[in-house]
Design a protein around this motif. Structure first.
Motif, PDB file in Angstrom:
ATOM      1  N   ILE A 318       0.837  -1.202   0.000  1.00 37.04           N
ATOM      2  CA  ILE A 318       0.000   0.000   0.000  1.00 37.04           C
ATOM      3  C   ILE A 318       0.871   1.251   0.000  1.00 37.04           C
ATOM      4  N   GLY A 323      -3.098  -1.857  -3.874  1.00 34.92           N
ATOM      5  CA  GLY A 323      -4.211  -2.104  -2.983  1.00 34.92           C
ATOM      6  C   GLY A 323      -3.941  -3.258  -2.027  1.00 34.92           C
ATOM      7  N   SER A 325      -5.933  -6.105  -1.727  1.00 34.95           N
ATOM      8  CA  SER A 325      -6.302  -7.417  -2.275  1.00 34.95           C
ATOM      9  C   SER A 325      -5.194  -8.100  -3.075  1.00 34.95           C
ATOM     10  N   GLU A 346     -12.598  -2.094  -2.630  1.00 40.12           N
ATOM     11  CA  GLU A 346     -11.626  -1.044  -2.943  1.00 40.12           C
ATOM     12  C   GLU A 346     -12.025  -0.264  -4.195  1.00 40.12           C
ATOM     13  N   ARG A 347     -12.498  -0.963  -5.226  1.00 42.51           N
ATOM     14  CA  ARG A 347     -12.871  -0.284  -6.478  1.00 42.51           C
ATOM     15  C   ARG A 347     -14.119   0.576  -6.304  1.00 42.51           C
ATOM     16  N   LEU A 351     -15.138  -0.305   1.024  1.00 36.26           N
ATOM     17  CA  LEU A 351     -14.290  -1.320   1.634  1.00 36.26           C
ATOM     18  C   LEU A 351     -14.802  -1.746   2.998  1.00 36.26           C
TER      19      LEU A 351
END
Length: 410
Positions: A318, A323, A325, A346-347, A351
């Protein structure tokens, strides 16, 4: 914090004495007054003198343990008082007055004093790291910074209640197997030490060769009867050495890797860790804690070296702009469903919601896994117990049947 040796009178007029820590004599007097003790004499002492036995043994204090359930309950009460418009110092004083534990009363009184002197609540509770975990402290700090302390305190209380409930389910599921193991082991030991030697004495005068299983049973019975204390000492020593090695980095890595590979137990341990990871991270992010800081705290709460390394790698990634994942997926330690849901969160910018969904799903998986494990353990333990007793009986009866056959042939 200085320590003070004091003498005083209780509410019923009984003389009491001891050593307590406080910022000053006035704070000590206030703490003792809340505990129902009237101060009559006081002198400052040192922490070393206190540890060396400067106070009389207080059996009630030895058993005055503060559980996380107590912390969660009082955290919820504090949030309720703040939501009702009560100021933080007044709310802390109200909690101090209503708790029954003398030790917790002293801690809350000290926290209330620090807040009255201008310290933040997070800094005040951070003085007691054994009672308030880093998650608690950082979430309180984030709540104070955002101005939503009562909301954050409710989240903390909910989180702690959920964790205690999950811990209680695991403990309850293990009670029966542990009790059965102790009872079975005790019965077998009693047979081997007291019953088997008396029966096998009849084989001493036999000229015929005894079966291997009977020879082994006699040897094992003699070993247990003659050297049981050495075996217990050796077992305790091995446990001590194992626990000491387990605390090393190499030991943690080896044991935690093995645990994850054990059928049934490894699956349960992984699901427990994933549920804790998702629930903790979601709670901290929703409370305003920074992601990198939240991952540091979550990593320390997983309790498995292998998964801790994966979370550390995710935190480093990060920092490099990646990210969560991808790092979890590359490790192969987190199931694809978990990494996919985190990637979607996240997208989409959701989250926290996705992590809560993961936590709820794996809480249910843990319940199912515990039910299956308990259902499997019961027949397995019965088989193990029956096999042990059956081996003893067969090893005793086999030579007797051989003698009968030899007598019949003559």
């Amino acid at each position: 914090m200085p320590a003070f040796a004091y003498t005083g009178l209780s509410k019923n007029g009984k003389a009491v004495k001891g050593i307590e820590t406080a910022d000053n004599v006035a704070a000590l007097k206030q703490n003792l007054k809340r505990a129902g003790v009237f101060l009559t004499a006081v002198s400052e002492t040192t922490a070393q003198q206190a540890a060396a036995g400067g106070r009389e043994v207080d059996l009630s204090a030895m058993f005055d343990r503060i559980s996380q359930k107590t912390v969660a309950r009082n955290t919820r009460l504090l949030a309720t008082l703040l939501s009702a418009g009560v100021t933080l110092p007044e709310a802390l004083q109200a909690l101090t007055d209503q708790v029954e534990s003398r030790r917790f009363k002293g801690i809350l009184g000290d926290i209330a004093n620090k807040v009255n002197e201008g310290s933040s609540l997070a800094d005040s509770v951070a003085r007691y790291p054994d009672l308030f975990l880093p998650l608690f402290i950082n979430m309180v700090r984030a709540g104070e910074a955002s101005g939503a302390l009562e909301t954050v305190l409710l989240r903390i209380a909910d989180f702690m209640d959920q964790q205690e409930e999950l811990k209680g389910k695991v403990t309850s599921a293990m009670i029966y197997p542990v009790i059965m193991t102790l009872l079975s082991g005790g019965i077998v030991m009693m047979l081997m030490i007291n019953v088997v030697p008396q029966i096998t004495q009849m084989f001493e005068g036999m000229n015929a060769d005894l079966p291997w299983n009977t020879v082994f049973l006699i040897w094992l019975s003699n070993m247990l009867a003659s050297w049981w204390y050495l075996l217990i000492a050796a077992g305790a020593g091995l446990v001590w050495l194992f626990r000491k090695w387990r605390r090393t980095e190499l030991g943690r890595a080896a044991v935690d890797t093995l645990i994850l590979k054990i059928p049934i137990i490894g699956d349960l341990a992984r699901k427990l860790a994933i549920a804790r990871f998702a629930r903790t991270l979601a709670t901290m992010l929703a409370s305003g804690v920074q992601l990198l800081q939240a991952l540091d705290i979550v990593r320390a709460l997983l309790g498995n070296y292998v998964l801790e390394k994966v979370v550390s790698q995710a935190r480093d990634n990060i920092r490099e702009g990646e990210g969560i994942s991808p790092a979890l997926k590359r490790s192969g330690e987190f199931p694809p469903l978990v990494t996919h849901m985190i990637a979607v969160g996240e997208r989409s910018g959701q989250l926290e919601a996705m992590l809560n969904d993961v936590a709820n799903a794996y809480d249910r998986e843990v319940n199912l896994a515990l039910t299956r494990m308990t259902a499997m353990l019961e027949p397995l333990m019965i088989i193990a117990m029956g096999g042990s007793v059956g081996f003893i009986v067969f090893s005793i009866m086999q030579p007797i049947m051989m003698l009968n056959e030899m007598a019949g042939q003559q």
